[in-house]
Design a protein around this motif. Structure first.
Motif, PDB file in Angstrom:
ATOM      1  N   GLU A  59     -33.486   7.832  95.229  1.00  0.00           N
ATOM      2  CA  GLU A  59     -32.965   6.737  95.550  1.00  0.00           C
ATOM      3  C   GLU A  59     -32.646   6.634  97.323  1.00  0.00           C
ATOM      4  OE1 GLU A  59     -31.325   3.129  95.572  1.00  0.00           O
ATOM      5  OE2 GLU A  59     -32.087   4.099  93.925  1.00  0.00           O
ATOM      6  N   GLU A  60     -32.722   7.710  97.722  1.00  0.00           N
ATOM      7  CA  GLU A  60     -32.301   7.875  99.319  1.00  0.00           C
ATOM      8  C   GLU A  60     -33.679   7.444  99.904  1.00  0.00           C
ATOM      9  OE1 GLU A  60     -30.876  11.012 102.499  1.00  0.00           O
ATOM     10  OE2 GLU A  60     -30.975  11.720 100.731  1.00  0.00           O
ATOM     11  N   GLU A  61     -34.855   7.954  99.578  1.00  0.00           N
ATOM     12  CA  GLU A  61     -36.140   7.620  99.982  1.00  0.00           C
ATOM     13  C   GLU A  61     -36.561   6.046  99.934  1.00  0.00           C
ATOM     14  OE1 GLU A  61     -38.461  11.678  99.200  1.00  0.00           O
ATOM     15  OE2 GLU A  61     -38.431  10.161  97.484  1.00  0.00           O
ATOM     16  N   TRP A  62     -36.138   5.518  98.694  1.00  0.00           N
ATOM     17  CA  TRP A  62     -36.186   3.953  98.480  1.00  0.00           C
ATOM     18  C   TRP A  62     -35.249   3.351  99.670  1.00  0.00           C
ATOM     19  CZ3 TRP A  62     -39.883   1.371  96.838  1.00  0.00           C
ATOM     20  CH2 TRP A  62     -40.703   1.651  95.805  1.00  0.00           C
ATOM     21  N   GLU A  63     -34.080   3.654  99.772  1.00  0.00           N
ATOM     22  CA  GLU A  63     -33.186   2.911 100.752  1.00  0.00           C
ATOM     23  C   GLU A  63     -33.793   3.164 102.131  1.00  0.00           C
ATOM     24  OE1 GLU A  63     -29.961   0.772 101.999  1.00  0.00           O
ATOM     25  OE2 GLU A  63     -30.618   1.294 100.089  1.00  0.00           O
ATOM     26  N   CYS A  64     -34.454   4.188 102.539  1.00  0.00           N
ATOM     27  CA  CYS A  64     -35.133   4.286 103.794  1.00  0.00           C
ATOM     28  C   CYS A  64     -36.286   3.468 103.899  1.00  0.00           C
ATOM     29  CB  CYS A  64     -35.741   5.687 103.808  1.00  0.00           C
ATOM     30  SG  CYS A  64     -36.483   5.992 105.570  1.00  0.00           S
ATOM     31  N   VAL A  65     -37.044   2.957 102.621  1.00  0.00           N
ATOM     32  CA  VAL A  65     -38.062   1.953 102.834  1.00  0.00           C
ATOM     33  C   VAL A  65     -37.552   0.717 102.942  1.00  0.00           C
ATOM     34  CG1 VAL A  65     -39.756   0.926 101.212  1.00  0.00           C
ATOM     35  CG2 VAL A  65     -39.563   3.592 101.182  1.00  0.00           C
ATOM     36  N   ARG A  66     -36.369   0.421 102.189  1.00  0.00           N
ATOM     37  CA  ARG A  66     -35.952  -0.992 102.227  1.00  0.00           C
ATOM     38  C   ARG A  66     -35.346  -1.394 103.638  1.00  0.00           C
ATOM     39  NH1 ARG A  66     -32.820   0.991  97.603  1.00  0.00           N
ATOM     40  NH2 ARG A  66     -34.058   0.301  95.673  1.00  0.00           N
ATOM     41  N   VAL A  67     -34.488  -0.478 104.301  1.00  0.00           N
ATOM     42  CA  VAL A  67     -34.357  -0.457 105.688  1.00  0.00           C
ATOM     43  C   VAL A  67     -35.334  -0.724 106.528  1.00  0.00           C
ATOM     44  CG1 VAL A  67     -32.988   0.550 107.679  1.00  0.00           C
ATOM     45  CG2 VAL A  67     -31.886   0.559 105.185  1.00  0.00           C
ATOM     46  N   CYS A  68     -36.289   0.067 106.602  1.00  0.00           N
ATOM     47  CA  CYS A  68     -37.505  -0.069 107.311  1.00  0.00           C
ATOM     48  C   CYS A  68     -38.271  -1.496 107.062  1.00  0.00           C
ATOM     49  CB  CYS A  68     -38.688   1.076 106.940  1.00  0.00           C
ATOM     50  SG  CYS A  68     -38.024   2.589 107.418  1.00  0.00           S
ATOM     51  N   VAL A  69     -38.387  -1.869 105.783  1.00  0.00           N
ATOM     52  CA  VAL A  69     -39.143  -3.164 105.777  1.00  0.00           C
ATOM     53  C   VAL A  69     -38.191  -4.129 106.086  1.00  0.00           C
ATOM     54  CG1 VAL A  69     -39.837  -4.730 103.947  1.00  0.00           C
ATOM     55  CG2 VAL A  69     -40.317  -2.354 103.742  1.00  0.00           C
ATOM     56  N   ALA A  70     -36.788  -3.957 105.903  1.00  0.00           N
ATOM     57  CA  ALA A  70     -36.107  -5.136 106.418  1.00  0.00           C
ATOM     58  C   ALA A  70     -35.831  -5.267 108.054  1.00  0.00           C
ATOM     59  CB  ALA A  70     -34.505  -4.888 105.975  1.00  0.00           C
ATOM     60  N   ASN A  71     -36.062  -4.162 108.650  1.00  0.00           N
ATOM     61  CA  ASN A  71     -36.074  -4.191 110.108  1.00  0.00           C
ATOM     62  C   ASN A  71     -37.474  -4.292 110.754  1.00  0.00           C
ATOM     63  OD1 ASN A  71     -33.049  -3.903 110.629  1.00  0.00           O
ATOM     64  ND2 ASN A  71     -33.297  -2.094 109.666  1.00  0.00           N
ATOM     65  N   ALA A  72     -38.267  -4.505 110.093  1.00  0.00           N
ATOM     66  CA  ALA A  72     -39.858  -4.470 110.588  1.00  0.00           C
ATOM     67  C   ALA A  72     -39.824  -5.657 111.365  1.00  0.00           C
ATOM     68  CB  ALA A  72     -40.814  -4.229 109.391  1.00  0.00           C
ATOM     69  N   PRO A  73     -40.795  -5.599 112.224  1.00  0.00           N
ATOM     70  CA  PRO A  73     -40.923  -6.870 113.104  1.00  0.00           C
ATOM     71  C   PRO A  73     -41.918  -7.693 112.369  1.00  0.00           C
ATOM     72  CG  PRO A  73     -42.258  -5.273 114.253  1.00  0.00           C
ATOM     73  CD  PRO A  73     -41.321  -4.517 112.917  1.00  0.00           C
ATOM     74  N   ILE A  74     -41.616  -8.967 112.486  1.00  0.00           N
ATOM     75  CA  ILE A  74     -42.414 -10.024 111.604  1.00  0.00           C
ATOM     76  C   ILE A  74     -43.623 -10.268 112.244  1.00  0.00           C
ATOM     77  CG2 ILE A  74     -42.739 -12.824 111.173  1.00  0.00           C
ATOM     78  CD1 ILE A  74     -39.518 -12.728 111.381  1.00  0.00           C
ATOM     79  N   PRO A  75     -44.733 -10.180 111.186  1.00  0.00           N
ATOM     80  CA  PRO A  75     -46.097 -10.166 111.840  1.00  0.00           C
ATOM     81  C   PRO A  75     -46.441 -11.388 112.684  1.00  0.00           C
ATOM     82  CG  PRO A  75     -46.173  -9.763 109.422  1.00  0.00           C
ATOM     83  CD  PRO A  75     -44.516 -10.198 110.094  1.00  0.00           C
TER      84      PRO A  75
END
Length: 65
Positions: free
Chosen positions: A8-24
Motif C-alpha cells: 500500500e505504501e508503494e502504491w501511494e508513492c505511485v499515486r503521488v508521483c503520477v498526480a505530480n507528474a508534469p503534463i505531457p
C-alpha cells in the motif's frame, strides 16, 4: 495486462508521483496521468499547519511596514 504486486505504501508513492507528474507536451497524451489515477485512485491529501508569520523590525534598513 501485467499484474504488479506492490505494498500500500508503494502504491501511494505511485499515486503521488503520477498526480505530480508534469503534463505531457503532446496533446494526445495529456489524459494519460488522469486515466492512470482513475484506475489506481487519487493520493491521500494531508493538511499540515504552517509556521507562524514572523514580524521583523526592518526599519534600520529603511523598510517601514
Amino acid at each position: 495486462m501485467t499484474h504488479i504486486e506492490l505494498t500500500e505504501e508503494e502504491w501511494e508513492c505511485v499515486r503521488v508521483c503520477v498526480a505530480n507528474a508534469p503534463i505531457p507536451y503532446d496533446i494526445t497524451k495529456k489524459k494519460i496521468p488522469g486515466d492512470i489515477l482513475a484506475k489506481i485512485g487519487q493520493p491521500k491529501r494531508e493538511k499540515h499547519e504552517g509556521i507562524a508569520k514572523v514580524k521583523y523590525d526592518l526599519t534600520p534598513y529603511g523598510i517601514y511596514d
